[in-house]
Enzyme design. Structure first.
Site, mmCIF file in Angstrom:
data_model
loop_
_atom_site.group_PDB
_atom_site.id
_atom_site.type_symbol
_atom_site.label_atom_id
_atom_site.label_comp_id
_atom_site.label_asym_id
_atom_site.label_seq_id
_atom_site.Cartn_x
_atom_site.Cartn_y
_atom_site.Cartn_z
ATOM 1 N N LYS A 29 30.442 27.680 29.641
ATOM 2 C CA LYS A 29 30.054 27.710 31.054
ATOM 3 C C LYS A 29 29.669 29.149 31.382
ATOM 4 O O LYS A 29 30.522 29.997 31.616
ATOM 5 C CB LYS A 29 31.185 27.261 31.978
ATOM 6 C CG LYS A 29 30.659 27.059 33.400
ATOM 7 C CD LYS A 29 31.654 27.328 34.494
ATOM 8 C CE LYS A 29 31.814 28.758 34.836
ATOM 9 N NZ LYS A 29 30.617 29.435 35.392
ATOM 10 N N GLU A 84 39.250 38.808 28.522
ATOM 11 C CA GLU A 84 38.587 40.124 28.535
ATOM 12 C C GLU A 84 38.261 40.404 29.995
ATOM 13 O O GLU A 84 37.379 39.765 30.565
ATOM 14 C CB GLU A 84 37.283 40.088 27.725
ATOM 15 C CG GLU A 84 37.440 39.690 26.281
ATOM 16 C CD GLU A 84 38.078 40.766 25.427
ATOM 17 O OE1 GLU A 84 38.265 41.902 25.913
ATOM 18 O OE2 GLU A 84 38.424 40.458 24.286
ATOM 19 N N CYS A 135 32.401 46.617 32.261
ATOM 20 C CA CYS A 135 33.862 46.684 32.357
ATOM 21 C C CYS A 135 34.395 47.959 31.727
ATOM 22 O O CYS A 135 35.452 48.441 32.098
ATOM 23 C CB CYS A 135 34.467 45.467 31.691
ATOM 24 S SG CYS A 135 33.729 45.153 30.086
ATOM 25 N N GLU A 173 38.297 48.630 40.604
ATOM 26 C CA GLU A 173 37.056 48.534 39.839
ATOM 27 C C GLU A 173 35.927 48.288 40.831
ATOM 28 O O GLU A 173 35.920 47.296 41.548
ATOM 29 C CB GLU A 173 37.148 47.361 38.853
ATOM 30 C CG GLU A 173 35.945 47.276 37.959
ATOM 31 C CD GLU A 173 35.977 46.077 37.023
ATOM 32 O OE1 GLU A 173 36.239 44.955 37.489
ATOM 33 O OE2 GLU A 173 35.715 46.268 35.824
HETATM 34 N N1 LIG Z 1 36.679 43.131 29.351
HETATM 35 C C1 LIG Z 1 35.475 42.657 29.086
HETATM 36 O O1 LIG Z 1 35.146 42.388 27.945
HETATM 37 C C2 LIG Z 1 34.493 42.431 30.205
HETATM 38 C C3 LIG Z 1 33.146 42.354 29.915
HETATM 39 C C4 LIG Z 1 32.247 42.136 30.944
HETATM 40 C C5 LIG Z 1 32.710 41.957 32.243
HETATM 41 N N2 LIG Z 1 34.027 42.027 32.514
HETATM 42 C C6 LIG Z 1 34.508 41.874 33.890
HETATM 43 O O2 LIG Z 1 33.830 40.818 34.547
HETATM 44 C C7 LIG Z 1 33.798 41.034 35.951
HETATM 45 C C8 LIG Z 1 32.400 40.795 36.505
HETATM 46 O O3 LIG Z 1 31.969 39.536 36.212
HETATM 47 P P1 LIG Z 1 31.969 38.345 37.292
HETATM 48 O O4 LIG Z 1 31.825 38.876 38.670
HETATM 49 O O5 LIG Z 1 31.011 37.320 36.794
HETATM 50 O O6 LIG Z 1 33.469 37.842 37.151
HETATM 51 P P2 LIG Z 1 34.109 36.504 37.708
HETATM 52 O O7 LIG Z 1 35.502 36.553 37.255
HETATM 53 O O8 LIG Z 1 33.839 36.272 39.130
HETATM 54 O O9 LIG Z 1 33.326 35.353 36.920
HETATM 55 C C9 LIG Z 1 33.267 35.289 35.522
HETATM 56 C C10 LIG Z 1 33.096 33.861 35.096
HETATM 57 O O10 LIG Z 1 34.261 33.130 35.430
HETATM 58 C C11 LIG Z 1 33.936 32.013 36.211
HETATM 59 N N3 LIG Z 1 35.078 31.798 37.094
HETATM 60 C C12 LIG Z 1 35.352 32.417 38.283
HETATM 61 N N4 LIG Z 1 36.505 31.949 38.790
HETATM 62 C C13 LIG Z 1 36.983 31.023 37.913
HETATM 63 C C14 LIG Z 1 38.120 30.179 37.884
HETATM 64 N N5 LIG Z 1 39.026 30.202 38.851
HETATM 65 N N6 LIG Z 1 38.283 29.335 36.838
HETATM 66 C C15 LIG Z 1 37.394 29.309 35.834
HETATM 67 N N7 LIG Z 1 36.267 30.071 35.815
HETATM 68 C C16 LIG Z 1 36.074 30.933 36.827
HETATM 69 C C17 LIG Z 1 32.634 32.368 36.879
HETATM 70 O O11 LIG Z 1 31.937 31.222 37.280
HETATM 71 C C18 LIG Z 1 31.940 33.126 35.771
HETATM 72 O O12 LIG Z 1 31.366 32.253 34.825
HETATM 73 C C19 LIG Z 1 34.239 42.466 36.122
HETATM 74 O O13 LIG Z 1 35.563 42.529 36.595
HETATM 75 C C20 LIG Z 1 34.151 43.041 34.716
HETATM 76 O O14 LIG Z 1 34.964 44.150 34.499
HETATM 77 C C21 LIG Z 1 34.921 42.246 31.500
#
Ligand SMILES: NC(=O)c1ccc[n+]([C@@H]2O[C@H](COP(=O)([O-])OP(=O)(O)OC[C@H]3O[C@@H](n4cnc5c(N)ncnc54)[C@H](O)[C@@H]3O)[C@@H](O)[C@H]2O)c1
Length: 480
Positions: free
Chosen positions: A174, A249, A282, A382
């Site tokens: 997804k 992650e 991130c 962040e």
């Molecule tokens: N540590 C790493 O490897 C890494 C890499 C890239 C991004 N990030 C982090 O990602 C974040 C930015 O991405 P974003 O805004 O898309 O994050 P997000 O958490 O809003 O969404 C990420 C994904 O999770 C899904 N999602 C959201 N809530 C959910 C839930 N309750 N249950 C299941 N799925 C859910 C979203 O639809 C999306 O596909 C930042 O905090 C960044 O630091 C981490």
């Protein structure tokens, strides 16, 4: 306008069970650029069922055959790299040249590393000379749900899908609803690579819908998630009822320790790294901590570097910075910049509002704050935008303490010419990664965090292990 409303389930593009259109917005002009569908429970169930059916055959496919399929996928991905760059640039705003090199490049780099790791991995390994008839057998976990963010879409998807495929898992991806176009193109490539029906499935949806349905699903054996710490917590709770393995992650708030003996490019490198991908990484080094004797000069240099960063639409060629992904992020970053000003940090570059000449699009000014203190909101949260916080330190002990004073622990950075200090800092920093003097991590190095940055390790052999069960076997027959 692009219309891509189907999901990839059981080896075929499939209409959603119920129509739920979702517009993808081009962040450079705020106009819709594509329409996709958001799935519901019936779509999730169909994809999980297909993955479950496909699991026994894929898990027992010899690993060299699974690796051969991933090699084919990697070759197709490289051949269609330009299409991929266009999709990423359109949906999440990475400038097209950066999308071609860094965004697309990350995907093939990870696939290369995972292929190498798969070849070298000891799938059946001896426990040790003290127990000659013990074996440690590595087996795929089963059906994996893969939930990915929008900021480095192919980086994340390749890390999960290639690792899962080589490990012998079947999967439902997804992708983020903000960046579905690159993911659907990747699904086309999986199809072209001849990966058997049901092994890889894709359902678009949001977190509350398909995301939650996957994490709670009784037939999903593990969740591999990359995204915010906020969602990571919800996912862990949702997966707890079925005791799934959850690999996370999450976010970060990287410190970049710049000592007085750092090389003369250290400050510039740190600012540009923070602004790369419009600050939406991130592992961005967002807290620059500078030894007091070079602090004023560092602030001056950082301000000059940020002011030299140009900002423009993602479809323009060049090495400018693009927009942030959407209005929610735009508003959040604007609020945090204002909070920095209100809490007394000294603004030395950028600030609130759009850069001059840009009235539409989610563009942010490259922003630098000096005199930030550890208790300020901009030092703790962040921001996920092009905003750098500079802080002063007086000695090594204080620098390390400030760096570790965060709930996150993803990547920290150290700049000094002193070898003994480099080693001390590398060991003392509480983060999954430490990068020193601008040296990038090598092919197959594990990516992941400590504390609230998560618990998974992606890439190379550690990335495979996230998708594997470990089985201990005794009484293994003597080798002939
Ligand atoms: N540590 C790493 O490897 C890494 C890499 C890239 C991004 N990030 C982090 O990602 C974040 C930015 O991405 P974003 O805004 O898309 O994050 P997000 O958490 O809003 O969404 C990420 C994904 O999770 C899904 N999602 C959201 N809530 C959910 C839930 N309750 N249950 C299941 N799925 C859910 C979203 O639809 C999306 O596909 C930042 O905090 C960044 O630091 C981490």
């Amino acid at each position: 306008m692009i219309e891509k409303k189907e999901f990839y389930i059981n080896g075929a593009w499939t209409a959603p069970a119920a129509a739920r259109d979702h517009e993808v917005i081009n962040p450079s002009n705020e106009e819709p650029c594509a329409v996709i569908s958001l799935g519901d429970q019936a779509d999730t169930d169909a994809a999980v069922a297909a993955a479950k059916r496909a699991f026994p055959a894929w898990a027992s496919t010899p690993v060299e055959d699974r690796i051969a399929k991933v090699e084919k996928l990697r070759d197709i991905y490289k051949r269609r790299g330009e299409e991929m760059a266009q999709a990423i640039s359109l949906e999440m705003g990475a400038p097209i040249d950066m999308a071609s090199t860094q965004q697309v490049g990350a995907g093939s780099w990870h696939m290369d590393a995972l292929i190498k790791a798969g070849r070298e991995f000891h799938w059946v390994a001896p426990l040790g000379d003290h127990a000659p008839n013990d074996r440690i057998v590595h087996e795929p976990i089963g059906v994996a749900a893969m939930i990915t963010p929008w900021n480095w879409p192919m980086n994340q998807i390749s890390l999960k899908v290639a690792a899962g495929l080589i490990a012998g898992c079947t999967m439902v991806l997804k992708p983020s609803e903000e960046s579905p176009l690159s993911a659907m193109l990747f699904a086309e490539m999986v199809d072209e690579a001849g990966i058997p029906a049901g092994v890889f499935n894709l359902v678009n949806g949001d977190g509350a819908g398909v995301g939650s349905q996957l994490t709670a699903h009784p037939d999903v054996d593990m969740v591999s998630f990359t995204g915010s710490s906020r969602a990571g917590k919800l996912i862990s709770k949702s997966a707890a009822d079925t005791l799934k393995r959850v690999s996370l992650e999450l976010g970060g708030k990287g410190a970049n320790l710049i000592f007085a003996d750092a090389d003369d490019k250290a400050v510039k490198r740190g600012v540009l790294h923070c602004m790369n991908n419009t600050g939406q990484s991130c592992n961005a080094p967002t807290r620059m901590m500078v030894e007091r004797s070079i602090y004023d000069k560092a602030v001056e240099t950082a301000a000059e570097v940020a002011q030299s960063v140009t900002v423009a639409a993602a479809d323009q060629s060049g090495n400018h910075m693009g927009p942030v992904v959407n209005k929610t992020q735009f508003d959040k970053i604007q609020d945090l910049i204002q909070t920095g000003i209100d809490e007394g940090a000294r603004l030395v570059a950028g600030g609130t509002g759009r850069p001059e000449g840009l009235n539409r699009g989610f563009f942010i000014k490259p922003t630098v704050f000096a005199d930030v203190t550890p208790d300020m909101t901009i030092a703790r949260e962040e921001i996920f935008g092009p905003v750098l916080s500079i802080m002063a330190f007086d000695n090594e002990e204080q620098a390390l303490e400030m760096a570790n004073d965060t709930v996150y622990g993803l990547t920290n950075y150290v700049q000094t010419q002193d070898p003994a200090r480099l080693k001390r800092a590398a060991l003392a920093l509480r983060s999954g990664m430490v990068e020193m003097n601008g040296k990038g991590r090598g092919l197959g190095s594990p990516f992941g965090g400590m504390k609230q940055s998560g618990n998974g390790r992606e890439g190379g052999k550690w990335g495979l292990e996230d998708f594997l069960e470990v089985k201990a076997v005794s009484g293994w027959p003597d080798e002939a």
